[in-house]
Design a protein around this motif. Sequence first.
Motif, mmCIF file in Angstrom:
data_model
loop_
_atom_site.group_PDB
_atom_site.id
_atom_site.type_symbol
_atom_site.label_atom_id
_atom_site.label_comp_id
_atom_site.label_asym_id
_atom_site.label_seq_id
_atom_site.Cartn_x
_atom_site.Cartn_y
_atom_site.Cartn_z
ATOM 1 N N MET B 121 0.779 -1.285 0.084
ATOM 2 C CA MET B 121 0.001 0.010 0.036
ATOM 3 C C MET B 121 0.744 1.130 0.010
ATOM 4 O O MET B 121 0.620 2.195 -0.506
ATOM 5 C CB MET B 121 -0.862 -0.098 1.209
ATOM 6 C CG MET B 121 -2.206 0.627 1.072
ATOM 7 S SD MET B 121 -3.235 -0.159 -0.229
ATOM 8 C CE MET B 121 -4.059 -1.446 0.698
ATOM 9 N N GLY B 125 1.026 4.171 -2.982
ATOM 10 C CA GLY B 125 1.261 5.623 -2.702
ATOM 11 C C GLY B 125 2.382 6.172 -3.453
ATOM 12 O O GLY B 125 2.272 7.384 -3.710
ATOM 13 N N CYS B 150 -3.734 6.431 1.573
ATOM 14 C CA CYS B 150 -3.476 4.958 1.372
ATOM 15 C C CYS B 150 -3.636 4.126 2.646
ATOM 16 O O CYS B 150 -4.002 2.963 2.667
ATOM 17 C CB CYS B 150 -1.742 4.842 1.271
ATOM 18 S SG CYS B 150 -1.140 5.601 -0.219
ATOM 19 N N VAL B 218 3.169 1.932 5.904
ATOM 20 C CA VAL B 218 2.489 2.758 4.911
ATOM 21 C C VAL B 218 2.890 4.066 4.957
ATOM 22 O O VAL B 218 3.524 4.773 3.964
ATOM 23 C CB VAL B 218 1.012 2.789 4.874
ATOM 24 C CG1 VAL B 218 0.384 3.698 4.073
ATOM 25 C CG2 VAL B 218 0.488 1.452 4.546
ATOM 26 N N THR B 222 5.101 7.123 2.506
ATOM 27 C CA THR B 222 4.259 8.157 2.224
ATOM 28 C C THR B 222 4.348 9.545 2.663
ATOM 29 O O THR B 222 3.460 10.367 2.746
ATOM 30 C CB THR B 222 2.840 7.901 1.910
ATOM 31 O OG1 THR B 222 2.491 7.163 3.355
ATOM 32 C CG2 THR B 222 2.578 6.632 0.941
#
Lengths: 278, 289, 280
Positions: B121, B125, B150, B218, B222
Amino acid sequence: MAARLLYCAAAVSALAVLAILAFLVYFSLPLFQGEQLAALLSWHWRPLQNEFGILPMIAASLALAVSSMLVAYPLALGVCCFAHGLGPDWAARPLLVAVRLMSSVPTVVYGLVAAFSLVPLIRGASSGSGFCWLAALLTLAVLALPTIVLLLDSQFQRVESEIRLTAAALGLTRVQEMLQLTLPLSSRGLALAAILGFGRALGDTLVPLMLAGNAPQPPLSLLDPMRTLTAHIALVVATDSQSAAYNSLFACGLILFLLTVLVNLGLRRIRMGATAHG
Amino acid sequence: MAERRLENIAVVFAWLSALLVPALLAVVTGFLLLRGWPSLKVALWFGDTPPLAALLYGAPVFDGIWPACQGTLYLIALVALMAIPLGVASGIFLAEYASGRSKRLFSFCVELLAGIPSILMGLFGFALILFLRRTLAPEANTCLLLSAFCLMLLVLPYLISSTRLAIESLPDALRLTGASLGLSHWQVIRRILLAASAPGIFSGVILAIGRAAEDTAVILMTGVVANAGTPGSLSAKYEALPFHIYYLAAEYQSPAELAQAFASALVLLCLTGLLLLAARRLQARLEIK
Amino acid sequence: MKRFTTRGTRGMTLALICSALLAGAAAAGELDAFAGKKGKIDIAGGTAHIPVMKDAAKHIMQANPEIRISVAAGGSGVGVQKVGEGLVDIGNTGRPLSTEEVAKYGLKSFAFALDGVAVAVSPKNRVANLTAEQVQQIFAGKISNWKSVGGRDAAIHLYTRDEASGTREVFWEKLLKKGVIVETANVVASNGAMKSAVAEDGDAIGYVSIGHLDETIKAPTLDGISPTQENARSGKYPIVRQLYMNTKGTPQGLTAAFITYVMGPDGTAMTAAAGYLPLH
């Protein structure tokens, strides 16, 4: 009108999955065009010498996931059986509460505790640095344990509600009921839990990143450092965006995605097979 | 006789497992408390800055975890804002409107989404930003909004599943009664079913929030950074509690910083623990019904 | 009481006040460049730079809370890539930019400190000196027990950096002479992480920027030369590198002000306090 809006909402999740797959493929395309693909399928990751083999990482991911499941699953089964008859009745509730509390512990916290308790322990007991397969394996097992227990628990509850009276009427003890009736009847749920746990262990990033040492070598010994696909992505994510090292990231992502799909298809298969039996 | 043997072994093994598991929980929490409790002071949050100045006037905080807590709270709020409407709507759709092939297809997609590892994920992103920079939005950058997006995708399956489950397990009598009163399908859902399944939906929301609060993989990709202060805007870099713990664990520069890591872990643990308790409370209410 | 209010005392008080004002003005003068400005600066890259960057960011943000400065790590490779792609305003590197990088991204470099890269071991390790050749063989995996180099009978635990690291590149080029780093080495992601790992592990060997050396780790002498900043400056210690801040094109606005600040007197003091040799 409402139906249409709701349809759109549901479509978003479908689109999300497709989008993720699309991006992974799009960014891995440069690989398939050159000879870089063959370069990926090697056992050596040495970017400075233009070697971008990700096989060690794939092997490490699979090895870690399988081994942690080998530890976690029997324990989870034991805990669940205990809570469903093999132990005293008063103990079932508190035990499951403890398991639920364990499930709320964040991954990074497990990693932190293991890094400063388990790793020095292994370091002292062996000749390695402590950051190794074993450390990641044990922590991952503890991480996955609650999920498997809770899954098995709901499965056992379902089966037991149907057979409890029958078993009692037949004169079976709780232990016999569990071993001879519940477990065989729960085969589908047992398989589901195993595969879900495996998927969970395969996809975890933080535990291998913090505990497994991140050496890009094939996992030959429990006490050697290793690097999983997930940790590899996290470590390499910001190298030069044109190089093969970078593109290998998306290949790793693609492989992880494919493994996830396989796991899910396996789950589907089992569920479908069960509904056929009713 | 062999059966008896097997039974005895099984019982012994079950006892061992049942003793080991709570022991592990005790070890983990005990270790955290031992190493982190001494650092649970106001200075943990605000460093040298006076707390009121930081809270009321936005004075910048250094060497404290308040900016990380703020980042996590903002993330949770954004994720909830985006995920709840989407997730609940999808869940309602799957429970009430979908059928046959489309239902199986959507269900499969939701399961697939649920199985996607968080690092993928995050990679998605990151790739999204690269793609946007090359095409639509050359100024796009990794930031709070991207992370929230995300994370939303990450927790969506939880919401969809719990909404769907909550609605599907409602007795048909409710639907029939609604229909007999002349309500349209949507009216039945809005006025009767949603209210009845609210506890289940809320517990799903809380689980989703807990997941968003603790995720590190995640946000790693990001936009989270080790030092950013209070997040200035949706397009700014930010700090977050789980990343702060990871960062300190990997590169603490002094024993005090390591102790701060353990204290932060305690804070995060309290947060997720409380969320779990709330979710369980709501589920218990649902089960009573 | 009247005795103390002499002209001399009044003069002294005046002088004191004036110098205090001047000192304040001088210090404020550094940060004047940021007065009344709004905006953000994103910094990423070399991990050796982080203490200086954090310190500078703290001073600036305390003087002017409207400015937001974020500092991320990642290593020199990340610094180049991010600043080249426009993802951050300043990309830090612990190595000079290659001609390809300059050509591809149009980057400008600003060197602000001299730093060295030293071999690091745990303070519990009794090895006090290593020859360059021994270090090369250790990292190539040929020497695997501390007793071969004068330590206790225990396996050597190798720690190295990821490929984006400028520290690694300098170490590899200048000390290992582009030799092999064996694949079984543990990989850590920053100078700080290397320091923590080596401090924790009694049989560890790794490499850090000299600025990161403190009492939790020990740097054995290299061929008899101690890895200190003085030896780095005089050239006696050969494994040195400069720390650079890089921008895409000529820096503007807040970015330019930040670079000037770091290379000015305040920044120089911070650089020295962090353990590096300021270049100005």
